[in-house]
Design an enzyme around this catalytic site. Structure first.
Site, PDB file in Angstrom:
ATOM      1  CB  CYS A 288      -0.907   0.055   1.304  1.00 44.09           C
ATOM      2  SG  CYS A 288      -1.891   1.502   1.353  1.00 44.09           S
TER       3      CYS A 288
ATOM      4  CB  CYS B 194      -3.287   4.950   5.912  1.00 47.79           C
ATOM      5  SG  CYS B 194      -4.632   4.006   6.567  1.00 47.79           S
TER       6      CYS B 194
ATOM      7  CD  GLN C 129     -15.290 -12.337  14.577  1.00 47.74           C
ATOM      8  OE1 GLN C 129     -14.511 -11.382  14.411  1.00 47.74           O
ATOM      9  NE2 GLN C 129     -15.511 -13.079  15.519  1.00 47.74           N
TER      10      GLN C 129
ATOM     11  CG  ASN D 146     -20.379 -16.180  13.739  1.00 44.07           C
ATOM     12  OD1 ASN D 146     -20.559 -16.351  12.669  1.00 44.07           O
ATOM     13  ND2 ASN D 146     -19.122 -16.277  14.414  1.00 44.07           N
TER      14      ASN D 146
ATOM     15  CD  GLU E 233     -24.850 -10.287  22.843  1.00 41.63           C
ATOM     16  OE1 GLU E 233     -24.674  -8.896  22.977  1.00 41.63           O
ATOM     17  OE2 GLU E 233     -23.871 -11.063  22.422  1.00 41.63           O
TER      18      GLU E 233
ATOM     19  CB  CYS F 271     -11.232 -10.006  19.988  1.00 43.56           C
ATOM     20  SG  CYS F 271     -12.078  -9.278  21.116  1.00 43.56           S
TER      21      CYS F 271
END
Length: 487
Positions: free
Chosen positions: A90, A100, A290, A324, A340, A443
């Site tokens: 990039c 960036c 995701q 999911n 949830e 995560c």
């Protein structure tokens, strides 16, 4: 501000270089930190974090921030280059002004990126949780480019430049990078960046549209335009013309996420498939899904393979989102409970379950499945027992992890064995049994390690396997999973 966290080396150097034998001002980079900075030590032992440097390089750097025990610096020159250094694809990546900030690792070979992230996971498990997995799973990898199907693009009409910018923010800056291309976005979205800039520039509302959210399904590309003032009829017409030309489904967001609605009703719904389980997942562009659908399909398949659900078993899916993992689990288990925190996602889960139940052939009907909305950051042993025993758990929390859930499980185990300082067993816990196996998808390796420490040292589990998932190539983000077996 605390010092960045140092990681151990993730691949072996070809030769060793003692810092005190180097020319004055040179530094030997020994590892990388969680922000993809090279980590070196001065002759006096002081740690230096160097933007742009890679492990085992010999460099000089310019210090721009000093603390008592550490410094931050920018790369000035490389005197010996790493064999893992590559040319970024990039043109907007780098240390230059205006670069960036969306990626941090494009200068490192993607295979070495995976090795670094695997070591991050191992180091966090050991240093934070005092846990060592019995087996390290092979990393899950996928396409290194064109993978980002979800993105939040900032928008700004820069009057001084006479142009509109659409993209990610610059490195360590609130300004938007002047992005003309982005190789981590799907090719058709990458090709749309400059036309998007022209579109926003043509709007009457160009000064009051701060954000565009991207959500790609398998066949539909949705763009959510955040607008602070009502759009004129002319602007609506311009959006429709752009959508028709670029095959984009426009959604409008005048206020908070709950105000998002389709510009024009009808058309194909936004969705993605989990073909290994015959599941289709419709979603709204503001729902959590995701970022990388290629990896997500492999992730779900591996998680369920590791969980090894049997037809007679009851399973709980904690932090289930829009289903999911829950719906694939329902193709294998006797009964599934999805829990949830978001009422909106629970409603979506129920809709998705009903849709897939209607579409499933009789011989593949989904198991009895219920969904519950609850704040899982306030879980207690009493609440855990009230949800009933389950043979297996799937845990997929946000970055904060699942501390309250792991602690509730640990508290029950400590009460059961009569540990010193333990509280009483909650009512009904006498006949309640903990899950035989837990698959934890994370995560954030730091919160995974913290929760793993509770599960292993206080809740009666051993960590049988762990591995990283390269959900976000070229970034420092680490996704991972771990398996816990009841001792």
């Amino acid at each position: 501000m605390s010092a960045p966290k140092e990681l151990s080396p993730s691949f072996e150097p070809t030769e060793q270089n003692a810092q005190d034998n180097l020319p004055e001002g040179w530094l030997h980079v020994q590892s990388m930190d969680l922000d993809a900075q090279g980590v070196a030590r001065k002759p006096d032992g002081k740690v230096v974090f160097i933007d742009g440097a890679l492990p085992f390089e010999l460099v000089t750097a310019n210090t721009h921030r000093k603390k008592n025990n550490w410094e931050q610096a920018s790369l000035v020159a490389i005197h010996r280059e790493s064999s893992q250094r590559v040319r970024p694809d990039c043109p907007h990546f780098g240390l230059h002004a205006g670069a960036c900030g969306g990626c941090k690792m494009q200068h490192l070979h993607v295979g070495a990126q995976v090795a670094v992230k695997q070591r991050v996971l191992e180091d966090n498990l050991w240093h934070l949780g005092k846990v060592k997995a019995e087996t390290m799973l092979r990393p899950i990898e996928g396409p290194a480019w064109g993978y980002r199907y979800r993105a939040r693009l900032a928008v700004r009409h820069v009057i001084k430049k006479g142009q509109v910018l659409v993209g990610f923010h610059e490195r360590k800056s609130r300004y938007i990078a002047d992005m003309q291309t982005c190789k981590i976005l799907p090719p058709h979205v990458d090709a749309m960046l400059m036309p998007l800039r022209a579109l926003i520039a043509s709007l009457d509302a160009r000064d009051t549209c701060p954000q565009i959210e991207l959500a790609c399904g398998d066949t539909v590309t949705a763009l959510v335009l955040r607008h602070l003032e009502p759009l004129s009829a002319e602007d609506i017409a311009r959006l429709r013309a752009f959508g028709a030309e670029h095959h984009v489904q426009w959604w409008l967001q005048p206020k908070g996420p709950d105000t998002v609605k389709l510009l024009d009703e009808g058309g194909e719904p936004l969705s993605y498939a989990l073909p290994d389980f015959g599941i289709t997942m419709p979603f709204k562009p503001t729902d959590f899904t995701q970022v990388n659908p290629h990896i997500n399909r492999v992730l779900v398949s591996r998680a369920l393979r590791l969980l090894d659900v049997q037809p007679h078993e009851r399973v709980i899916d904690w932090f289930c989102g829009l289903g999911n993992f829950t719906l694939p689990l329902a193709t294998q288990a006797r009964e599934v409970l999805g829990i949830e925190g978001s009422e909106a996602l629970v409603a979506r889960s129920r809709e998705n379950y009903a849709l897939n139940q209607d579409q499933a052939p009789d011989h593949k009907a989904l198991a009895a499945t219920d969904f519950v909305a609850r704040n899982l950051f306030e879980m207690t042993p009493e609440m855990l027992v009230a949800d009933g025993a389950a043979d297996k758990w799937l845990v997929d929390p946000p970055r904060e992890g699942a501390f309250a859930l792991a602690k509730a499980l640990a508290d029950i185990e400590q009460a059961r064995i009569g540990a010193e300082g333990a509280g009483p067993l909650p009512s009904g816990a006498e006949g309640w049994t903990p899950p035989k196996r837990i698959v934890y998808v994370s995560c954030n390796p730091a919160t995974l390690a913290r929760d793993a420490g509770l599960l292993v040292h206080l809740a009666g589990y051993r960590c049988t396997a762990a591995g990283m998932v390269n959900m976000f190539p070229h970034t420092a983000h680490v996704e991972s999973m771990a398996v816990f077996e009841r001792v």
